[in-house]
Write a protein that holds these residues in place. Structure first.
Motif, short mmCIF file in Angstrom:
data_model
loop_
_atom_site.label_atom_id
_atom_site.label_comp_id
_atom_site.label_asym_id
_atom_site.label_seq_id
_atom_site.Cartn_x
_atom_site.Cartn_y
_atom_site.Cartn_z
N ASP A 4 0.82 -1.21 0.00
CA ASP A 4 0.00 0.00 0.00
C ASP A 4 0.85 1.26 0.00
O ASP A 4 0.53 2.22 -0.71
N LEU A 5 1.93 1.29 0.77
CA LEU A 5 2.78 2.48 0.83
C LEU A 5 3.41 2.75 -0.53
O LEU A 5 3.44 3.90 -0.99
N TYR A 6 3.89 1.71 -1.19
CA TYR A 6 4.48 1.88 -2.51
C TYR A 6 3.44 2.42 -3.50
O TYR A 6 3.72 3.34 -4.29
N ARG A 7 2.24 1.87 -3.47
CA ARG A 7 1.18 2.32 -4.37
C ARG A 7 0.85 3.79 -4.12
O ARG A 7 0.72 4.58 -5.05
N ARG A 8 0.74 4.18 -2.85
CA ARG A 8 0.43 5.59 -2.53
C ARG A 8 1.55 6.51 -2.98
O ARG A 8 1.30 7.61 -3.50
N TYR A 9 2.80 6.06 -2.81
CA TYR A 9 3.96 6.85 -3.24
C TYR A 9 3.94 7.02 -4.76
O TYR A 9 4.14 8.13 -5.28
N GLN A 10 3.65 5.97 -5.50
CA GLN A 10 3.59 6.06 -6.96
C GLN A 10 2.40 6.90 -7.43
O GLN A 10 2.52 7.67 -8.38
N ASP A 11 1.27 6.78 -6.75
CA ASP A 11 0.10 7.60 -7.09
C ASP A 11 0.38 9.08 -6.85
O ASP A 11 -0.03 9.94 -7.65
N ALA A 12 1.08 9.39 -5.77
CA ALA A 12 1.43 10.78 -5.47
C ALA A 12 2.39 11.32 -6.54
O ALA A 12 2.28 12.47 -6.96
N HIS A 13 3.31 10.49 -6.98
CA HIS A 13 4.24 10.91 -8.03
C HIS A 13 3.48 11.18 -9.33
O HIS A 13 3.73 12.20 -10.00
N ALA A 14 2.56 10.32 -9.68
CA ALA A 14 1.76 10.51 -10.90
C ALA A 14 0.92 11.78 -10.81
O ALA A 14 0.82 12.53 -11.79
N ALA A 15 0.33 12.05 -9.65
CA ALA A 15 -0.48 13.25 -9.47
C ALA A 15 0.39 14.50 -9.61
O ALA A 15 0.00 15.48 -10.26
N HIS A 16 1.58 14.47 -9.04
CA HIS A 16 2.49 15.60 -9.15
C HIS A 16 2.91 15.82 -10.60
O HIS A 16 2.90 16.95 -11.11
N ARG A 17 3.28 14.76 -11.31
CA ARG A 17 3.68 14.87 -12.72
C ARG A 17 2.55 15.42 -13.58
O ARG A 17 2.77 16.28 -14.43
N GLN A 18 1.34 14.91 -13.36
CA GLN A 18 0.18 15.37 -14.14
C GLN A 18 -0.06 16.87 -13.91
O GLN A 18 -0.29 17.62 -14.86
#
Length: 55
Positions: A4-18
């Protein structure tokens, strides 16, 4: 399967990039308030993920 932590970290990165792709005010060195919030969320989750004890 990623935890879950990895998924949240990757989702946050995607949101920032977008956001960075669509925000005219954000640059590599300066961010709008929303961009700053997204960047801080990403970096906080990334640091937590990378510094957690490995099992």
């Amino acid at each position: 399967m990623p935890d879950d932590l990895y998924r949240r970290y990757q989702d946050a990165h995607a949101a920032h990039r977008q956001h960075a792709r669509t925000c005219a005010a954000c640059t590599d060195t300066s961010r709008c308030p929303t961009g700053q919030r997204l960047y801080e969320s990403f970096t906080r989750l990334q640091d937590t993920y990378l510094n957690r004890p490995r099992q």
